[in-house]
Design a protein around this motif. Structure first.
Motif, PDB file in Angstrom:
ATOM      1  N   ALA A   1     -26.165 -13.910 -13.279  1.00 30.88           N
ATOM      2  CA  ALA A   1     -26.553 -13.290 -14.542  1.00 30.88           C
ATOM      3  C   ALA A   1     -27.389 -12.105 -14.102  1.00 30.88           C
ATOM      4  O   ALA A   1     -28.407 -12.256 -13.466  1.00 30.88           O
ATOM      5  CB  ALA A   1     -27.391 -14.243 -15.371  1.00 30.88           C
ATOM      6  N   HIS A   2     -26.964 -10.903 -14.452  1.00 29.93           N
ATOM      7  CA  HIS A   2     -27.356  -9.730 -13.684  1.00 29.93           C
ATOM      8  C   HIS A   2     -28.856  -9.454 -13.629  1.00 29.93           C
ATOM      9  O   HIS A   2     -29.289  -8.636 -12.881  1.00 29.93           O
ATOM     10  CB  HIS A   2     -26.598  -8.521 -14.191  1.00 29.93           C
TER      11      HIS A   2
ATOM     12  N   PRO B   1     -21.741 -13.082  -7.750  1.00 27.77           N
ATOM     13  CA  PRO B   1     -21.906 -11.831  -8.504  1.00 27.77           C
ATOM     14  C   PRO B   1     -20.743 -11.550  -9.442  1.00 27.77           C
ATOM     15  O   PRO B   1     -20.871 -10.736 -10.347  1.00 27.77           O
ATOM     16  CB  PRO B   1     -21.983 -10.767  -7.408  1.00 27.77           C
ATOM     17  N   THR B   2     -19.604 -12.221  -9.218  1.00 26.16           N
ATOM     18  CA  THR B   2     -18.434 -11.888 -10.022  1.00 26.16           C
ATOM     19  C   THR B   2     -18.092 -12.978 -11.023  1.00 26.16           C
ATOM     20  O   THR B   2     -17.091 -12.886 -11.730  1.00 26.16           O
ATOM     21  CB  THR B   2     -17.209 -11.659  -9.110  1.00 26.16           C
ATOM     22  N   ALA B   3     -18.944 -13.998 -11.107  1.00 21.69           N
ATOM     23  CA  ALA B   3     -18.602 -15.151 -11.949  1.00 21.69           C
ATOM     24  C   ALA B   3     -18.415 -14.766 -13.417  1.00 21.69           C
ATOM     25  O   ALA B   3     -17.607 -15.355 -14.112  1.00 21.69           O
ATOM     26  CB  ALA B   3     -19.676 -16.228 -11.835  1.00 21.69           C
TER      27      ALA B   3
ATOM     28  N   VAL C   1     -22.118 -15.571  -2.271  1.00 22.25           N
ATOM     29  CA  VAL C   1     -21.731 -16.935  -2.628  1.00 22.25           C
ATOM     30  C   VAL C   1     -20.666 -16.840  -3.698  1.00 22.25           C
ATOM     31  O   VAL C   1     -20.820 -16.100  -4.666  1.00 22.25           O
ATOM     32  CB  VAL C   1     -22.930 -17.725  -3.183  1.00 22.25           C
ATOM     33  N   THR C   2     -19.557 -17.535  -3.506  1.00 23.10           N
ATOM     34  CA  THR C   2     -18.524 -17.458  -4.534  1.00 23.10           C
ATOM     35  C   THR C   2     -17.628 -18.689  -4.570  1.00 23.10           C
ATOM     36  O   THR C   2     -17.419 -19.366  -3.563  1.00 23.10           O
ATOM     37  CB  THR C   2     -17.658 -16.199  -4.354  1.00 23.10           C
TER      38      THR C   2
ATOM     39  N   ALA D   1     -37.732 -17.755  -7.383  1.00 20.98           N
ATOM     40  CA  ALA D   1     -36.382 -18.320  -7.296  1.00 20.98           C
ATOM     41  C   ALA D   1     -35.812 -18.600  -8.679  1.00 20.98           C
ATOM     42  O   ALA D   1     -34.589 -18.674  -8.854  1.00 20.98           O
ATOM     43  CB  ALA D   1     -36.405 -19.606  -6.473  1.00 20.98           C
ATOM     44  N   SER D   2     -36.690 -18.760  -9.678  1.00 22.03           N
ATOM     45  CA  SER D   2     -36.185 -19.071 -11.011  1.00 22.03           C
ATOM     46  C   SER D   2     -35.405 -17.903 -11.600  1.00 22.03           C
ATOM     47  O   SER D   2     -34.663 -18.057 -12.568  1.00 22.03           O
ATOM     48  CB  SER D   2     -37.328 -19.471 -11.950  1.00 22.03           C
ATOM     49  N   ALA D   3     -35.547 -16.718 -11.006  1.00 27.01           N
ATOM     50  CA  ALA D   3     -34.753 -15.579 -11.473  1.00 27.01           C
ATOM     51  C   ALA D   3     -33.280 -15.789 -11.157  1.00 27.01           C
ATOM     52  O   ALA D   3     -32.404 -15.256 -11.823  1.00 27.01           O
ATOM     53  CB  ALA D   3     -35.244 -14.298 -10.816  1.00 27.01           C
ATOM     54  N   LEU D   4     -33.017 -16.582 -10.112  1.00 21.35           N
ATOM     55  CA  LEU D   4     -31.634 -16.761  -9.666  1.00 21.35           C
ATOM     56  C   LEU D   4     -30.893 -17.782 -10.506  1.00 21.35           C
ATOM     57  O   LEU D   4     -29.673 -17.741 -10.607  1.00 21.35           O
ATOM     58  CB  LEU D   4     -31.617 -17.223  -8.206  1.00 21.35           C
ATOM     59  N   ALA D   5     -31.630 -18.712 -11.104  1.00 20.37           N
ATOM     60  CA  ALA D   5     -30.968 -19.780 -11.857  1.00 20.37           C
ATOM     61  C   ALA D   5     -30.393 -19.213 -13.152  1.00 20.37           C
ATOM     62  O   ALA D   5     -31.109 -18.656 -13.957  1.00 20.37           O
ATOM     63  CB  ALA D   5     -31.965 -20.888 -12.172  1.00 20.37           C
ATOM     64  N   GLY D   6     -29.117 -19.353 -13.293  1.00 17.19           N
ATOM     65  CA  GLY D   6     -28.352 -19.035 -14.524  1.00 17.19           C
ATOM     66  C   GLY D   6     -28.547 -17.713 -15.145  1.00 17.19           C
ATOM     67  O   GLY D   6     -29.487 -17.220 -15.531  1.00 17.19           O
TER      68      GLY D   6
END
Ligand SMILES: Nc1ncnc2c1ncn2[C@@H]1O[C@H](COP(=O)(O)OP(=O)(O)OP(=O)(O)O)[C@@H](O)[C@H]1O
Ligand SMILES: [Mg+2]
Lengths: 234, 378
Positions: free
Chosen positions: A98-99, A175-177, A205-206, B373-378
């Protein structure tokens, strides 16, 4: 490969919880990643892909092993640097599934912010941000707020931000999900272009089989352990 | 690139709404302090306007306002004959209920001698009293117009001049008349039995020739305290310097009002702290992901803390400014006199800064705990 590895991981272990609830997310992982290569990380859900990425990104502390980034030993049973954020700011670019653009900044400001934080003068930062947006083909959208961008545009702006401090390593977690296969292809090609032109190591990661042909190496994780490279690109 | 500003612009509506509420609160704080200053000034207004250096009153009292003081009518001549006196005037004060246009008004009637200390000064309209009888100068707050007539006791007075902010310490507007009229009024208002008694005794008129104080203006270079000491030699007289008189007048007002106003001011500042704290906290919660992202990219803690503290300060300072402007422009519409002193505004300004810093601490603590790291989750 005569250039030294940018990421050098040796016997990294990472577990969560204790006793009966302990989960071994990474078991004895060793890995070298070289400049200018695009690496894929795949594996079933829960196999430790994100965990590995977070360890390389210095946002998750492993339990043992050691790690060199750009030749510098940064972890050896413990973090050896206290200013991990500065390390991230200067050496690592993150691209998220999620960008994660800052919703209160417009497109070019989202790109410039990383440089401003690194101490680049605002005028210079904005010039470079605009260059990067052009480079990634979204120069037209420079003034748009994140909420007004399409998924593909937002992802490219996130890539521009990840590139803005000329990092040695780019980490991308799926990144492409959120993109259709055509846009996913465009984003992967951009990452390949960046790797080739800027000698950046890109780790992606993909799950997405459609883009497996865009990687130089693909590593598979299973229950936290690394399997041998699946495939080498020509 | 100021992140705090950009984020405020992004959620402008809520920020401005909070500013509106907060500026009203801070405006009220300013108004209360202004009312307090107004009360203190009002309590002194009458005593200051007299332009006296020394107040001569009945021996052993601190009159004529705080305690009753009665002096023989000839005291003024005795005082005026002392060395160092530039002018002396006898005054009489009388609380009166008067009916005017069908409404009952409480007034403080001041009897003073024409051209002597104690007479009305600082007129904003009309002229001073020039005739020895039946003319009056009233304060605007009495609601009397120039040329209007008012009945006091058995006599009718014509308003010839107006003053502003001339009130008794209880807030009753002041009406000036001549000393002679005031003494007559005093006599008229005395209960009738006592009056009949006085009328039967020959020379009783003399007993109505009393005043409450003699106001003394001194020649330049004459020391008020020293002069007061010389007056005190007469057993039946006491003297207060202007400064002492002002202290006597202001102290009860200050003691009463300061505690109340202080309490309300602290409560309002507490409420402001809670409001700023809550709004900054929710703004921080809304930004959790952005803050995690900033940390992940590599933003140092001072950037994050700066973002939150600047927003809290912005909220407080904008509200303070709006509140101050609001109160300044609403000043004329207040039922009580507002005295806005820059020093008070400065103190409140400093208090607002402290309040903002305190209020932002909850948001800051929350922000510092956010895991990158919570920025990476979902
Ligand atoms: N903060 C955490 N606390 C406890 N356990 C965790 C934590 N993070 C990850 N894990 C566990 O570690 C293992 C690896 O998680 P990880 O997120 O790396 O998997 P993944 O390969 O990225 O999976 P996915 O494809 O679903 O994203 C999982 O079993 C997960 O439940
Ligand atoms: Mg994952």
């Amino acid at each position: 490969m005569n250039e030294p590895a940018v990421v050098q991981i040796r016997n990294i272990n990472k577990y969560f919880g204790e006793g009966a609830t302990r989960v071994d997310a990474l078991r004895d992982v060793s890995l070298d990643i070289f400049p200018g290569t695009v690496i894929g990380l795949r594996g079933p859900s829960g196999s430790g892909k994100s965990t590995l990425l977070n360890v390389i990104g210095c946002i998750l502390e492993p339990n043992s092993g050691n790690m060199r980034l750009n030749g510098e030993l940064v972890y050896d049973g413990r973090w050896l640097r206290s200013d991990l954020r500065k390390l991230r700011l200067e050496k690592i670019g993150f691209i998220f599934q999620a960008h994660n653009l800052l919703p209160f900044l417009n497109a070019w400001e989202n790109v410039a912010i990383a440089q401003v934080l690194a101490g680049v003068a605002p005028a210079q930062a904005s010039r470079r941000a605009l260059e990067l947006l052009d480079y990634l083909g979204v120069g037209r959208r420079k003034d748009a707020m994140p909420g007004q961008l399409s998924g593909g545009e937002a992802q490219r702006i996130a890539i521009a931000r990840a590139l803005s401090n000329d990092p040695r390593i780019i980490l991308a977690d799926e990144p492409t999900a959120a993109l259709d296969s055509q846009r996913a292809g465009i984003v992967m090609d951009l990452l390949r272009k960046v790797a080739a032109e800027r000698r950046t190591a890109v780790i992606v990661v993909t799950h997405d089989e459609k883009i497996f042909d865009r990687f130089d190496h693909i590593y598979s994780l299973r229950d936290g352990a690394l399997e041998l490279p699946d495939r080498m690109a020509a | 690139m100021n992140l705090a500003l950009k984020d405020i612009r992004h959620s402008l509506g809520r920020f401005l709404l909070t500013c509106v509420g907060l500026s009203l609160l801070l405006g009220i704080v300013l108004a209360m302090v202004g009312i307090y200053r107004g009360l203190v000034l009002e309590s002194l207004g009458l005593a200051r306007a007299a332009g006296a250096h020394v107040w001569v009153v009945e021996g052993g009292t601190r009159g004529p306002f705080a305690e009753s003081s009665r002096l023989p009518g000839d005291t003024r001549d005795i005082v005026a004959a002392q060395w160092g006196v530039a002018a002396a005037g006898a005054v009489a004060y009388q609380n009166v209920e008067a009916t005017h246009r069908g409404a009952t008004k409480r007034l403080l009637v001041v009897g003073a001698e024409i051209g002597r200390p104690g007479e009305a000064t600082g007129l904003v309209a009309g002229r001073p009293i020039i005739r020895s009888r039946y003319e009056a100068v009233a304060d605007r707050r009495a609601g009397l117009d120039l040329g209007e007539r008012i009945e006091l006791g058995r006599d009718t007075f014509t308003i010839v001049g107006l003053t502003e902010n001339m009130v008794a310490s209880g807030g009753d507007p002041v009406v000036f008349i001549t000393l002679r009229d005031a003494q007559k009024l005093q006599f008229d208002l005395t209960p009738s039995a006592a009056r009949r008694e006085a009328a039967r005794t020959p020379g009783a008129i003399v007993s109505t020739n009393t005043v409450n104080a003699v106001l003394v203006r001194l020649l330049p270079d004459v020391d008020g305290a020293q002069f007061a000491q010389t007056i005190e030699r007469w057993k039946q007289l006491s003297a207060l310097t202007q400064e002492q008189q002002e202290n006597v007048l202001a102290r009860p007002v200050i003691e009463r009002a300061r505690r109340q106003i202080g309490l309300f001011t602290s409560l309002l500042l507490l409420v402001s702290t809670v409001i700023i704290g809550l709004i900054i906290y929710t703004m921080t919660l809304d930004k959790k992901k952005s803050i995690a992202t900033l940390k992940l990219i590599g933003a140092p803690d001072r950037t994050i803390v700066g973002l939150i503290v600047q927003q809290a300060l912005g909220l407080g300072l904008i509200s303070f400014a709006v509140g101050a402007v609001l109160i300044n422009s609403a000043q004329g519409y207040f039922p009580r006199r507002l005295v806005l002193e820059p020093a008070d505004a400065g103190t409140l300004f400093a208090a607002v800064l402290v309040v903002c810093l305190l209020a932002s601490s909850l948001g800051v603590r929350t922000a510092l705990k956010i895991d990158p790291a919570s920025a990476l989750a979902g």
